[in-house]
Design a protein around this motif. Structure first.
Motif, PDB file in Angstrom:
ATOM      1  N   GLU A 158      10.132  -5.438   5.018  1.00 28.43           N
ATOM      2  CA  GLU A 158      10.400  -5.042   4.114  1.00 28.43           C
ATOM      3  C   GLU A 158      10.733  -3.601   4.045  1.00 28.43           C
ATOM      4  OE1 GLU A 158       7.524  -6.193   4.551  1.00 28.43           O
ATOM      5  OE2 GLU A 158       7.100  -8.173   2.882  1.00 28.43           O
ATOM      6  N   PRO A 159      11.818  -3.215   2.955  1.00 26.75           N
ATOM      7  CA  PRO A 159      12.040  -1.597   3.054  1.00 26.75           C
ATOM      8  C   PRO A 159      10.877  -0.787   2.662  1.00 26.75           C
ATOM      9  CG  PRO A 159      13.609  -2.903   1.500  1.00 26.75           C
ATOM     10  CD  PRO A 159      12.495  -3.714   1.927  1.00 26.75           C
ATOM     11  N   THR A 160      10.517   0.131   3.590  1.00 30.85           N
ATOM     12  CA  THR A 160       9.436   0.798   3.451  1.00 30.85           C
ATOM     13  C   THR A 160       9.507   2.345   2.762  1.00 30.85           C
ATOM     14  OG1 THR A 160       9.833   1.610   5.662  1.00 30.85           O
ATOM     15  CG2 THR A 160       8.104  -0.186   5.392  1.00 30.85           C
ATOM     16  N   LEU A 161      10.828   2.710   2.832  1.00 30.45           N
ATOM     17  CA  LEU A 161      11.173   3.933   2.161  1.00 30.45           C
ATOM     18  C   LEU A 161      12.009   3.747   0.994  1.00 30.45           C
ATOM     19  CD1 LEU A 161      12.330   5.764   5.484  1.00 30.45           C
ATOM     20  CD2 LEU A 161      10.316   6.489   4.015  1.00 30.45           C
ATOM     21  N   ILE A 162      11.440   3.904  -0.213  1.00 24.19           N
ATOM     22  CA  ILE A 162      11.853   3.788  -1.335  1.00 24.19           C
ATOM     23  C   ILE A 162      11.882   4.997  -2.098  1.00 24.19           C
ATOM     24  CG2 ILE A 162      11.481   2.316  -3.544  1.00 24.19           C
ATOM     25  CD1 ILE A 162      11.363   0.661  -1.037  1.00 24.19           C
ATOM     26  N   THR A 163      13.348   5.321  -2.848  1.00 23.47           N
ATOM     27  CA  THR A 163      13.706   6.427  -3.350  1.00 23.47           C
ATOM     28  C   THR A 163      13.843   6.035  -4.892  1.00 23.47           C
ATOM     29  OG1 THR A 163      14.846   7.406  -1.686  1.00 23.47           O
ATOM     30  CG2 THR A 163      14.990   8.653  -3.801  1.00 23.47           C
ATOM     31  N   GLY A 216       1.951   9.164   6.606  1.00 24.69           N
ATOM     32  CA  GLY A 216       2.548  10.379   5.540  1.00 24.69           C
ATOM     33  C   GLY A 216       3.993  10.550   5.455  1.00 24.69           C
ATOM     34  N   LEU A 217       4.462  11.033   4.298  1.00 23.52           N
ATOM     35  CA  LEU A 217       5.886  11.300   3.970  1.00 23.52           C
ATOM     36  C   LEU A 217       6.022  12.667   3.406  1.00 23.52           C
ATOM     37  CD1 LEU A 217       8.558   9.222   2.482  1.00 23.52           C
ATOM     38  CD2 LEU A 217       7.991  11.146   1.314  1.00 23.52           C
ATOM     39  N   THR A 218       7.073  13.475   4.026  1.00 27.67           N
ATOM     40  CA  THR A 218       7.218  14.728   3.496  1.00 27.67           C
ATOM     41  C   THR A 218       8.791  15.034   3.510  1.00 27.67           C
ATOM     42  OG1 THR A 218       5.317  15.588   4.741  1.00 27.67           O
ATOM     43  CG2 THR A 218       7.176  17.247   4.115  1.00 27.67           C
ATOM     44  N   HIS A 267      10.248   9.821  -3.495  1.00 26.16           N
ATOM     45  CA  HIS A 267      10.318   9.245  -2.337  1.00 26.16           C
ATOM     46  C   HIS A 267       8.862   8.546  -1.959  1.00 26.16           C
ATOM     47  CE1 HIS A 267      14.495  10.851  -0.790  1.00 26.16           C
ATOM     48  NE2 HIS A 267      14.074  11.460  -1.950  1.00 26.16           N
ATOM     49  N   VAL A 268       8.885   7.399  -1.609  1.00 23.16           N
ATOM     50  CA  VAL A 268       7.452   6.692  -1.459  1.00 23.16           C
ATOM     51  C   VAL A 268       7.692   6.319   0.095  1.00 23.16           C
ATOM     52  CG1 VAL A 268       6.525   6.630  -3.709  1.00 23.16           C
ATOM     53  CG2 VAL A 268       7.670   4.642  -2.436  1.00 23.16           C
ATOM     54  N   GLN A 280       0.779  -1.286  -0.070  1.00 25.99           N
ATOM     55  CA  GLN A 280      -0.136  -0.039   0.046  1.00 25.99           C
ATOM     56  C   GLN A 280       0.970   1.234   0.008  1.00 25.99           C
ATOM     57  OE1 GLN A 280      -2.614  -0.444   3.504  1.00 25.99           O
ATOM     58  NE2 GLN A 280      -4.197  -1.570   2.252  1.00 25.99           N
ATOM     59  N   VAL A 281       0.684   2.108  -0.753  1.00 22.87           N
ATOM     60  CA  VAL A 281       1.676   3.202  -1.257  1.00 22.87           C
ATOM     61  C   VAL A 281       0.757   4.245  -0.372  1.00 22.87           C
ATOM     62  CG1 VAL A 281       2.999   4.588  -2.631  1.00 22.87           C
ATOM     63  CG2 VAL A 281       1.985   2.467  -3.380  1.00 22.87           C
ATOM     64  N   ALA A 282       1.434   4.585   0.818  1.00 21.40           N
ATOM     65  CA  ALA A 282       0.741   5.747   1.627  1.00 21.40           C
ATOM     66  C   ALA A 282       1.194   7.084   1.363  1.00 21.40           C
ATOM     67  CB  ALA A 282       0.816   5.235   3.052  1.00 21.40           C
ATOM     68  N   GLY A 283       2.494   7.247   1.345  1.00 19.08           N
ATOM     69  CA  GLY A 283       2.978   8.577   1.071  1.00 19.08           C
ATOM     70  C   GLY A 283       3.986   8.953   0.069  1.00 19.08           C
ATOM     71  N   ILE A 284       4.097   9.979  -0.576  1.00 23.79           N
ATOM     72  CA  ILE A 284       4.838  10.161  -1.806  1.00 23.79           C
ATOM     73  C   ILE A 284       5.321  11.750  -1.697  1.00 23.79           C
ATOM     74  CG2 ILE A 284       2.942  10.858  -3.440  1.00 23.79           C
ATOM     75  CD1 ILE A 284       4.504   9.421  -5.432  1.00 23.79           C
ATOM     76  N   ASP A 285       6.389  11.938  -1.918  1.00 24.75           N
ATOM     77  CA  ASP A 285       7.054  13.465  -1.906  1.00 24.75           C
ATOM     78  C   ASP A 285       8.353  13.318  -3.047  1.00 24.75           C
ATOM     79  OD1 ASP A 285       6.926  16.143  -1.580  1.00 24.75           O
ATOM     80  OD2 ASP A 285       7.427  16.005   0.582  1.00 24.75           O
TER      81      ASP A 285
END
Ligand code: ZN
Length: 356
Positions: free
Chosen positions: A101-106, A128-130, A70-71, A57-62
Protein backbone atom coordinates in the motif's frame (compact mmCIF):
# COMPACT_ATOMS: atom_id res chain seq x y z
CA UNK A 1 11.64 37.34 25.74
CA UNK A 2 13.97 39.07 23.30
CA UNK A 3 16.34 40.02 26.10
CA UNK A 4 16.36 36.43 27.29
CA UNK A 5 17.16 35.27 23.84
CA UNK A 6 20.07 37.70 23.55
CA UNK A 7 21.44 36.60 26.88
CA UNK A 8 21.14 32.93 26.06
CA UNK A 9 22.60 33.42 22.64
CA UNK A 10 25.68 35.02 24.13
CA UNK A 11 26.08 32.18 26.57
CA UNK A 12 25.88 29.48 24.02
CA UNK A 13 28.34 31.08 21.68
CA UNK A 14 31.08 31.56 24.26
CA UNK A 15 32.62 28.22 25.00
CA UNK A 16 34.27 29.22 28.27
CA UNK A 17 30.86 30.09 29.70
CA UNK A 18 29.55 26.63 28.98
CA UNK A 19 28.98 25.94 32.67
CA UNK A 20 26.45 28.78 32.70
CA UNK A 21 24.62 27.20 29.79
CA UNK A 22 24.55 23.90 31.67
CA UNK A 23 22.41 25.57 34.31
CA UNK A 24 20.01 26.93 31.70
CA UNK A 25 16.42 25.76 31.78
CA UNK A 26 14.90 23.28 29.44
CA UNK A 27 11.82 22.93 31.57
CA UNK A 28 10.56 21.16 34.63
CA UNK A 29 11.42 17.59 35.47
CA UNK A 30 9.05 15.55 37.60
CA UNK A 31 6.53 18.31 38.13
CA UNK A 32 5.68 18.11 34.46
CA UNK A 33 3.35 15.27 35.38
CA UNK A 34 1.27 17.51 37.60
CA UNK A 35 1.62 20.73 35.67
CA UNK A 36 -1.09 23.22 34.89
CA UNK A 37 -3.86 22.23 32.53
CA UNK A 38 -3.40 22.68 28.83
CA UNK A 39 -5.38 25.51 27.31
CA UNK A 40 -7.59 23.22 25.30
CA UNK A 41 -11.10 21.86 25.56
CA UNK A 42 -12.02 18.21 25.16
CA UNK A 43 -14.00 18.85 22.01
CA UNK A 44 -10.90 20.38 20.44
CA UNK A 45 -9.21 16.97 20.32
CA UNK A 46 -10.53 14.81 17.53
CA UNK A 47 -9.61 12.05 15.12
CA UNK A 48 -8.50 13.84 11.98
CA UNK A 49 -9.51 14.30 9.26
CA UNK A 50 -12.24 11.74 9.98
CA UNK A 51 -12.55 8.14 11.15
CA UNK A 52 -13.27 7.19 7.53
CA UNK A 53 -9.61 7.56 6.59
CA UNK A 54 -8.24 4.06 7.15
CA UNK A 55 -4.56 3.95 7.97
CA UNK A 56 -2.14 1.31 9.21
CA UNK A 57 0.15 2.04 12.14
CA UNK A 58 0.85 5.78 11.84
CA UNK A 59 4.55 6.03 12.66
CA UNK A 60 5.61 9.49 11.50
CA UNK A 61 3.99 12.89 10.96
CA UNK A 62 5.17 16.34 9.89
CA UNK A 63 3.98 19.48 8.07
CA UNK A 64 5.34 20.96 4.86
CA UNK A 65 5.78 24.67 4.13
CA UNK A 66 2.09 24.93 3.13
CA UNK A 67 1.07 23.29 6.43
CA UNK A 68 -0.25 20.24 4.64
CA UNK A 69 0.10 17.07 6.71
CA UNK A 70 2.50 14.27 5.72
CA UNK A 71 2.25 10.88 7.38
CA UNK A 72 4.35 7.73 7.11
CA UNK A 73 2.18 4.69 7.77
CA UNK A 74 2.63 0.94 7.69
CA UNK A 75 -0.42 -0.14 5.67
CA UNK A 76 -1.10 -3.82 6.34
CA UNK A 77 2.25 -4.38 8.05
CA UNK A 78 2.33 -4.60 11.82
CA UNK A 79 5.38 -4.38 14.08
CA UNK A 80 5.03 -7.16 16.65
CA UNK A 81 7.25 -9.24 18.90
CA UNK A 82 8.33 -11.41 15.95
CA UNK A 83 9.37 -8.64 13.59
CA UNK A 84 12.99 -8.33 14.66
CA UNK A 85 15.74 -10.67 15.79
CA UNK A 86 16.44 -10.03 19.45
CA UNK A 87 19.97 -8.84 20.02
CA UNK A 88 20.89 -8.00 16.42
CA UNK A 89 17.88 -5.92 15.36
CA UNK A 90 17.70 -7.82 12.08
CA UNK A 91 14.30 -7.75 10.33
CA UNK A 92 12.88 -11.28 10.22
CA UNK A 93 10.23 -10.89 7.53
CA UNK A 94 12.15 -9.55 4.56
CA UNK A 95 10.74 -12.40 2.48
CA UNK A 96 7.27 -10.91 2.83
CA UNK A 97 8.45 -8.12 0.55
CA UNK A 98 7.81 -4.40 0.86
CA UNK A 99 4.49 -2.94 1.97
CA UNK A 100 2.22 -2.89 -1.08
CA UNK A 101 0.00 0.00 0.00
CA UNK A 102 1.04 3.66 -0.27
CA UNK A 103 2.97 4.52 2.88
CA UNK A 104 3.53 8.24 2.31
CA UNK A 105 0.22 10.08 2.50
CA UNK A 106 -0.24 13.84 2.20
CA UNK A 107 -3.45 15.40 3.54
CA UNK A 108 -4.81 18.87 2.86
CA UNK A 109 -4.40 21.05 5.94
CA UNK A 110 -8.02 22.26 5.93
CA UNK A 111 -10.14 19.63 4.22
CA UNK A 112 -8.07 16.56 5.09
CA UNK A 113 -8.44 15.47 1.47
CA UNK A 114 -5.75 13.02 0.31
CA UNK A 115 -3.51 15.16 -1.89
CA UNK A 116 -0.94 12.50 -2.55
CA UNK A 117 -0.38 8.82 -1.78
CA UNK A 118 2.91 7.25 -2.74
CA UNK A 119 5.64 5.01 -1.36
CA UNK A 120 4.05 1.67 -2.20
CA UNK A 121 6.32 -1.38 -2.71
CA UNK A 122 9.24 0.50 -1.22
CA UNK A 123 9.33 0.24 2.55
CA UNK A 124 9.33 -2.62 5.05
CA UNK A 125 8.76 -0.93 8.41
CA UNK A 126 8.20 2.85 8.26
CA UNK A 127 9.22 4.87 11.29
CA UNK A 128 10.27 8.54 11.28
CA UNK A 129 9.19 11.24 8.82
CA UNK A 130 10.56 14.76 8.58
CA UNK A 131 9.81 17.45 6.00
CA UNK A 132 12.77 19.84 5.76
CA UNK A 133 12.71 23.57 5.03
CA UNK A 134 12.83 22.89 1.27
CA UNK A 135 9.98 20.38 1.47
CA UNK A 136 12.19 17.37 0.91
CA UNK A 137 10.70 14.38 2.71
CA UNK A 138 13.07 12.34 4.90
CA UNK A 139 12.12 8.96 6.27
CA UNK A 140 13.62 6.18 8.35
CA UNK A 141 12.81 2.51 7.83
CA UNK A 142 13.71 0.44 10.90
CA UNK A 143 13.61 -2.85 8.95
CA UNK A 144 15.88 -1.62 6.16
CA UNK A 145 18.12 0.24 8.68
CA UNK A 146 18.16 3.16 6.26
CA UNK A 147 17.43 6.86 6.01
CA UNK A 148 16.14 8.26 2.71
CA UNK A 149 15.62 11.72 1.28
CA UNK A 150 12.85 12.20 -1.29
CA UNK A 151 12.78 15.51 -3.16
CA UNK A 152 9.33 17.11 -3.15
CA UNK A 153 6.95 15.04 -5.27
CA UNK A 154 9.56 12.41 -6.16
CA UNK A 155 9.19 8.64 -5.95
CA UNK A 156 12.90 8.03 -6.05
CA UNK A 157 15.23 8.83 -3.17
CA UNK A 158 17.92 11.38 -3.90
CA UNK A 159 20.01 10.23 -0.95
CA UNK A 160 20.10 6.91 0.89
CA UNK A 161 22.10 6.42 4.08
CA UNK A 162 22.80 3.05 5.70
CA UNK A 163 23.07 -0.46 4.28
CA UNK A 164 19.83 -2.15 3.26
CA UNK A 165 18.77 -4.77 5.82
CA UNK A 166 22.21 -4.70 7.48
CA UNK A 167 22.11 -3.48 11.07
CA UNK A 168 25.44 -2.10 12.25
CA UNK A 169 27.24 0.56 14.21
CA UNK A 170 29.78 1.81 11.68
CA UNK A 171 29.76 5.37 10.37
CA UNK A 172 27.82 4.26 7.28
CA UNK A 173 25.40 1.98 9.13
CA UNK A 174 22.38 2.25 11.38
CA UNK A 175 20.49 -0.12 13.63
CA UNK A 176 16.79 0.71 13.44
CA UNK A 177 17.16 4.50 13.00
CA UNK A 178 14.19 6.36 14.41
CA UNK A 179 14.14 10.00 13.25
CA UNK A 180 15.82 12.73 11.17
CA UNK A 181 16.37 16.47 11.61
CA UNK A 182 17.84 18.71 8.91
CA UNK A 183 19.43 22.14 9.29
CA UNK A 184 17.66 24.81 7.26
CA UNK A 185 20.95 26.70 6.84
CA UNK A 186 23.66 24.12 6.13
CA UNK A 187 21.57 21.09 5.23
CA UNK A 188 23.41 19.09 7.91
CA UNK A 189 21.55 15.86 8.66
CA UNK A 190 21.01 14.46 12.16
CA UNK A 191 19.78 10.91 12.74
CA UNK A 192 18.69 9.31 16.01
CA UNK A 193 19.99 5.74 15.92
CA UNK A 194 17.96 4.13 17.25
CA UNK A 195 16.32 1.09 18.79
CA UNK A 196 19.51 -0.98 18.90
CA UNK A 197 22.25 1.65 18.73
CA UNK A 198 22.34 4.46 21.28
CA UNK A 199 23.68 7.44 19.43
CA UNK A 200 22.98 10.57 17.45
CA UNK A 201 24.75 10.82 14.09
CA UNK A 202 25.56 13.94 12.11
CA UNK A 203 26.23 14.07 8.36
CA UNK A 204 26.77 16.92 5.94
CA UNK A 205 24.19 17.68 3.27
CA UNK A 206 25.85 15.17 0.92
CA UNK A 207 25.44 12.44 3.49
CA UNK A 208 29.11 12.37 4.48
CA UNK A 209 29.69 11.39 8.10
CA UNK A 210 30.76 14.23 10.40
CA UNK A 211 30.43 12.91 13.93
CA UNK A 212 28.34 10.86 16.33
CA UNK A 213 27.82 10.75 20.06
CA UNK A 214 26.01 8.74 22.70
CA UNK A 215 26.55 5.69 24.89
CA UNK A 216 24.24 2.80 25.70
CA UNK A 217 22.98 2.80 29.29
CA UNK A 218 25.19 1.29 31.93
CA UNK A 219 23.13 -0.40 34.63
CA UNK A 220 19.45 0.22 35.04
CA UNK A 221 19.20 3.05 37.56
CA UNK A 222 17.83 6.39 36.47
CA UNK A 223 18.90 9.03 35.89
CA UNK A 224 21.66 7.80 33.65
CA UNK A 225 24.74 9.98 33.06
CA UNK A 226 24.39 12.72 30.46
CA UNK A 227 24.94 11.43 26.94
CA UNK A 228 23.69 7.93 27.70
CA UNK A 229 20.65 6.85 25.68
CA UNK A 230 17.98 4.18 25.86
CA UNK A 231 16.07 4.38 22.58
CA UNK A 232 16.67 7.90 21.27
CA UNK A 233 13.28 7.98 19.54
CA UNK A 234 12.79 11.51 18.21
CA UNK A 235 14.94 14.61 17.61
CA UNK A 236 14.28 18.29 16.96
CA UNK A 237 16.54 21.26 16.15
CA UNK A 238 16.28 24.64 17.88
CA UNK A 239 18.33 26.36 15.24
CA UNK A 240 18.85 29.85 16.68
CA UNK A 241 20.20 28.26 19.85
CA UNK A 242 22.23 25.73 17.86
CA UNK A 243 20.65 22.94 19.90
CA UNK A 244 19.51 19.48 19.01
CA UNK A 245 17.13 17.94 21.55
CA UNK A 246 16.57 14.21 21.87
CA UNK A 247 13.58 12.29 23.22
CA UNK A 248 15.58 9.72 25.21
CA UNK A 249 12.55 7.48 25.47
CA UNK A 250 13.30 4.72 27.93
CA UNK A 251 15.45 7.02 30.06
CA UNK A 252 12.26 9.09 30.40
CA UNK A 253 13.98 12.35 29.60
CA UNK A 254 14.84 14.99 27.04
CA UNK A 255 18.51 15.77 26.49
CA UNK A 256 19.76 18.71 24.43
CA UNK A 257 23.20 18.96 22.86
CA UNK A 258 25.07 21.47 20.75
CA UNK A 259 24.23 20.87 17.10
CA UNK A 260 27.60 22.36 16.15
CA UNK A 261 26.15 24.04 13.08
CA UNK A 262 27.44 27.56 13.68
CA UNK A 263 31.03 26.56 14.43
CA UNK A 264 30.75 27.34 18.16
CA UNK A 265 30.47 24.56 20.67
CA UNK A 266 31.34 21.19 19.06
CA UNK A 267 28.40 19.01 18.03
CA UNK A 268 27.38 16.54 20.70
CA UNK A 269 28.43 18.66 23.67
CA UNK A 270 25.80 18.17 26.37
CA UNK A 271 23.96 21.42 27.14
CA UNK A 272 20.78 20.81 29.13
CA UNK A 273 18.08 18.28 29.96
CA UNK A 274 14.81 17.53 31.70
CA UNK A 275 14.72 14.29 33.71
CA UNK A 276 11.68 12.23 34.71
CA UNK A 277 9.45 13.51 31.93
CA UNK A 278 7.82 10.14 31.31
CA UNK A 279 8.38 7.79 28.38
CA UNK A 280 8.75 10.57 25.87
CA UNK A 281 8.07 9.19 22.40
CA UNK A 282 8.32 12.35 20.35
CA UNK A 283 9.19 16.02 20.51
CA UNK A 284 8.82 18.98 18.19
CA UNK A 285 9.95 22.55 18.71
CA UNK A 286 8.77 26.07 18.04
CA UNK A 287 10.22 29.41 19.02
CA UNK A 288 11.97 28.31 22.23
CA UNK A 289 9.39 25.78 23.31
CA UNK A 290 9.06 22.03 23.03
CA UNK A 291 5.88 20.10 22.32
CA UNK A 292 5.95 16.40 23.09
CA UNK A 293 4.04 13.22 23.79
CA UNK A 294 4.64 10.59 26.44
CA UNK A 295 3.19 7.11 26.46
CA UNK A 296 2.14 4.63 29.11
CA UNK A 297 4.73 3.78 31.75
CA UNK A 298 5.31 0.90 34.17
CA UNK A 299 3.76 2.79 37.10
CA UNK A 300 0.43 3.27 35.37
CA UNK A 301 1.18 6.62 33.77
CA UNK A 302 -1.23 7.49 30.99
CA UNK A 303 -0.33 9.07 27.63
CA UNK A 304 0.16 12.82 27.81
CA UNK A 305 0.66 15.80 25.60
CA UNK A 306 3.00 18.45 26.98
CA UNK A 307 4.44 21.82 26.12
CA UNK A 308 7.50 23.35 27.79
CA UNK A 309 8.63 26.97 27.55
CA UNK A 310 12.41 26.60 27.25
CA UNK A 311 13.06 30.11 28.56
CA UNK A 312 10.97 30.01 31.73
CA UNK A 313 10.63 26.28 32.27
CA UNK A 314 6.85 26.62 32.53
CA UNK A 315 4.96 23.56 31.32
CA UNK A 316 1.47 22.50 30.44
CA UNK A 317 0.18 18.95 30.21
CA UNK A 318 -3.04 17.36 29.00
CA UNK A 319 -4.31 13.87 28.30
CA UNK A 320 -5.95 15.18 25.08
CA UNK A 321 -7.63 11.78 24.74
CA UNK A 322 -4.38 10.23 23.50
CA UNK A 323 -4.33 6.43 23.24
CA UNK A 324 -0.88 5.41 22.02
CA UNK A 325 1.04 8.41 20.67
CA UNK A 326 4.10 7.77 18.52
CA UNK A 327 4.93 11.08 16.82
CA UNK A 328 3.92 14.73 17.13
CA UNK A 329 4.08 17.97 15.15
CA UNK A 330 2.98 21.48 16.06
CA UNK A 331 1.33 23.83 13.57
CA UNK A 332 2.82 27.17 14.52
CA UNK A 333 1.37 30.50 13.42
CA UNK A 334 3.44 33.31 11.95
CA UNK A 335 3.31 35.06 15.31
CA UNK A 336 4.89 32.03 16.96
CA UNK A 337 1.81 30.71 18.73
CA UNK A 338 0.68 27.11 18.43
CA UNK A 339 -2.49 26.77 16.35
CA UNK A 340 -2.81 23.03 16.46
CA UNK A 341 -0.94 19.87 17.38
CA UNK A 342 -1.14 16.67 15.35
CA UNK A 343 -0.34 13.34 16.97
CA UNK A 344 0.33 10.08 15.08
CA UNK A 345 -1.01 7.09 16.96
CA UNK A 346 -0.41 3.36 16.75
CA UNK A 347 -3.33 1.29 18.06
CA UNK A 348 -5.75 2.81 17.30
CA UNK A 349 -4.08 3.78 14.04
CA UNK A 350 -5.13 7.34 13.58
CA UNK A 351 -4.16 10.98 13.49
CA UNK A 352 -5.40 13.08 16.35
CA UNK A 353 -5.64 16.85 15.94
CA UNK A 354 -5.69 19.08 18.99
CA UNK A 355 -6.75 22.64 18.17
CA UNK A 356 -5.64 25.33 20.56
ZN1 ZN B 1 8.90 3.99 17.42
Amino acid sequence: MYAMYQKYNNVIHIAQLLTVALCGKIGPPAELQDGSAFAYKDEMSSVWPSPELILGQVAGIDLDSNKNVHVFQRGSRVWDGQSFQAGTGEFRHKDEGPIVEPTLITLHKDTGEVLDARGSNKFYMPHGLTVDADDNVWVTDVAMHQVMKFPKGSDEPELVLGKAFVPGNGNDEFCQPTDVAVSSTTGDIFVSDGYCNSRIMKFNSNGEFITSWGIKNTGSTLPQPNGHFSIPHSITLIEDWDLICVADRENRRIQCFSAGIDGGIPAGTFIKKAEDVGRVYAIDSGNHFLVGVTNRGPSGESPRLFMVDMETGDSQVADADLKNPHDVVADIDEDGSVKAIYVAEIGPNEIRKIEL
